[in-house]
Design a protein around this motif. Structure first.
Motif, PDB file in Angstrom:
ATOM      1  N   TYR A  84       0.951  -1.081  -0.033  1.00  0.00           N
ATOM      2  CA  TYR A  84       0.000  -0.257   0.256  1.00  0.00           C
ATOM      3  C   TYR A  84       0.905   1.271   0.091  1.00  0.00           C
ATOM      4  CZ  TYR A  84      -3.787   3.018   0.995  1.00  0.00           C
ATOM      5  OH  TYR A  84      -4.825   4.022   0.838  1.00  0.00           O
ATOM      6  N   ASN A  97      -1.869  -5.019  10.860  1.00  0.00           N
ATOM      7  CA  ASN A  97      -2.726  -4.056  11.947  1.00  0.00           C
ATOM      8  C   ASN A  97      -2.014  -4.342  13.289  1.00  0.00           C
ATOM      9  OD1 ASN A  97      -3.852  -4.040   9.552  1.00  0.00           O
ATOM     10  ND2 ASN A  97      -5.529  -5.798  10.045  1.00  0.00           N
ATOM     11  N   TRP A 153       0.554 -12.259   6.062  1.00  0.00           N
ATOM     12  CA  TRP A 153       0.187 -11.898   7.460  1.00  0.00           C
ATOM     13  C   TRP A 153      -1.002 -11.610   7.717  1.00  0.00           C
ATOM     14  CZ3 TRP A 153      -2.302  -7.577   8.205  1.00  0.00           C
ATOM     15  CH2 TRP A 153      -2.257  -6.377   7.198  1.00  0.00           C
TER      16      TRP A 153
END
Ligand code: NAD
Length: 338
Positions: A13, A79, A167
């Protein structure tokens, strides 16, 4: 003088969307990077003309406190790492953007909010669709009751993950499965369309192939119950494809498909097509945050919104696990400024 942004975590990203967007921003610019991969240091320095003094790794990250070129730290890591790197950024005196989902627990969201507040720094979440014109039109149609009061909403956001080593399948790093990763956009859309908070939730884990998903769900479906009998039917999956949102009001309807993509979003309504110019969502999102810092204004996508969504996602998992409805409690009643 543009505010300097440092990207932390140079994965897909950051490299595919955020760095290119930072070439188009007007109020901020790509000034620094934080990476654990020495090869990327050289590549990025050359490609984006980043000075050597603005390149950090995970060991010397905290020294960024002394760097006046960096005003904003943008955390683009897996995250469960958002909390630690956001808190350390705030302690280094920097404003922070954390990617979605904000964290992997409500408790971590609160710690992030507290750290930024204590440091007197702003915190926002990478909720790019708040700056996307078709989604903004949904907000306008829904909240202003242009087609009458909204009665029912539905949405799906799914993609086949097909990567056993990702992940995103590791509960420790991801916190959850497709709900946390992309289903979050469906929850967001329902709240910004209706302009109200849900009061309870019911959810079902509908993973098709549990062997492929030993730690996180493969597919999940949920219903969010809002005041006055309004319901959202949502779903999200790593075993399927889907990218849409629909609202039905008493006098008409509106839908976007695709609804959540980086580009190509379009829609239809009972009043005709929903067509707006394509924009660089990430550039608008980052410029707006920089503007909020310069003008000392609140972000429209603050940490409190990330925490709000985490409360809902935790309740969705609790409902799926316990097989019953779960009530939602938001102590501060926060929705989002329109
Ligand atoms: P990615 O796997 O491509 O990148 C993750 C980066 O973190 C990599 O550079 C990796 O080297 C680094 N990293 C550091 N420690 C790591 C560890 N212990 N395990 C794995 N990687 C580690 O992921 P991504 O798709 O770029 O996602 C990063 C974050 O951005 C996620 O929180 C994701 O939800 C978010 N994201 C947001 C959007 C959006 O539209 N807002 C889109 C994609 C991803």
């Amino acid at each position: 003088q543009k505010l300097g942004v440092a990207l932390v975590g140079l994965g897909r990203y950051a490299s595919g969307q955020l760095a290119p967007a930072l070439q188009e921003t007007k109020v901020c610019r790509l000034a620094g990077i934080v990476t654990g991969t020495p090869r990327k240091e050289k590549e990025w320095a050359r490609k984006y003309d980043i000075s050597e003094t603005n390149i950090y790794n995970y060991d010397n990250y905290d020294q960024i406190a002394e760097n006046e070129d960096i005003d904003i730290i943008y955390v683009v890591l897996p995250n469960s790492m958002h909390a630690e790197y956001t808190i350390r950024a705030a302690e280094a005196g920097k404003h922070v953007i954390s990617e979605k989902p904000m964290a992997t627990s409500v408790q971590d969201c609160q710690r992030m909010i507290d750290a930024c507040r204590a440091a007197g720094r702003k915190l926002s979440i990478g909720y790019r669709l708040h700056f996307e014109p078709h989604n903004r039109e949904l907000m306008r149609l829904g909240r202003n009751e242009v087609l009458g009061p909204v009665r029912k909403m539905s949405g799906a956001h799914s993609f086949p993950l097909n990567d056993p080593s990702a992940w995103r399948l590791d509960k420790e790093l991801a916190g959850g499965g497709p709900l946390m990763d992309v289903g979050i956009y469906v929850i967001q859309a329902s709240i910004y369309t209706l302009g109200k908070l849900p009061t309870s939730v019911r959810a079902w884990d509908e993973t098709k192939d549990p062997e492929q998903f030993p730690e996180v769900e493969g597919t999940i479906r949920w219903e969010l119950y809002f005041p006055e009998g309004v319901v959202l039917h949502g779903s999200s999956s790593y075993e399927d494809s889907g990218n849409n949102f629909r609202m039905e009001a008493t006098d008409g309807w509106a839908e976007l498909s695709p609804a959540y993509s980086y580009s190509g979003i379009e829609g239809e309504s009972s009043n005709g097509p929903i067509r707006f110019p394509q924009v660089n969502q990430q550039a608008l999102q980052m410029d707006d945050f920089a503007r909020c810092i310069l003008e000392d204004e609140p972000s429209i996508v603050p940490g409190e919104m990330g925490k709000r969504d985490m409360i809902i996602m935790e309740a969705i998992y609790e409902s799926a696990q316990k097989g019953r409805k779960v009530d939602l409690v938001f102590e501060d009643g926060f929705i989002d400024p329109f």
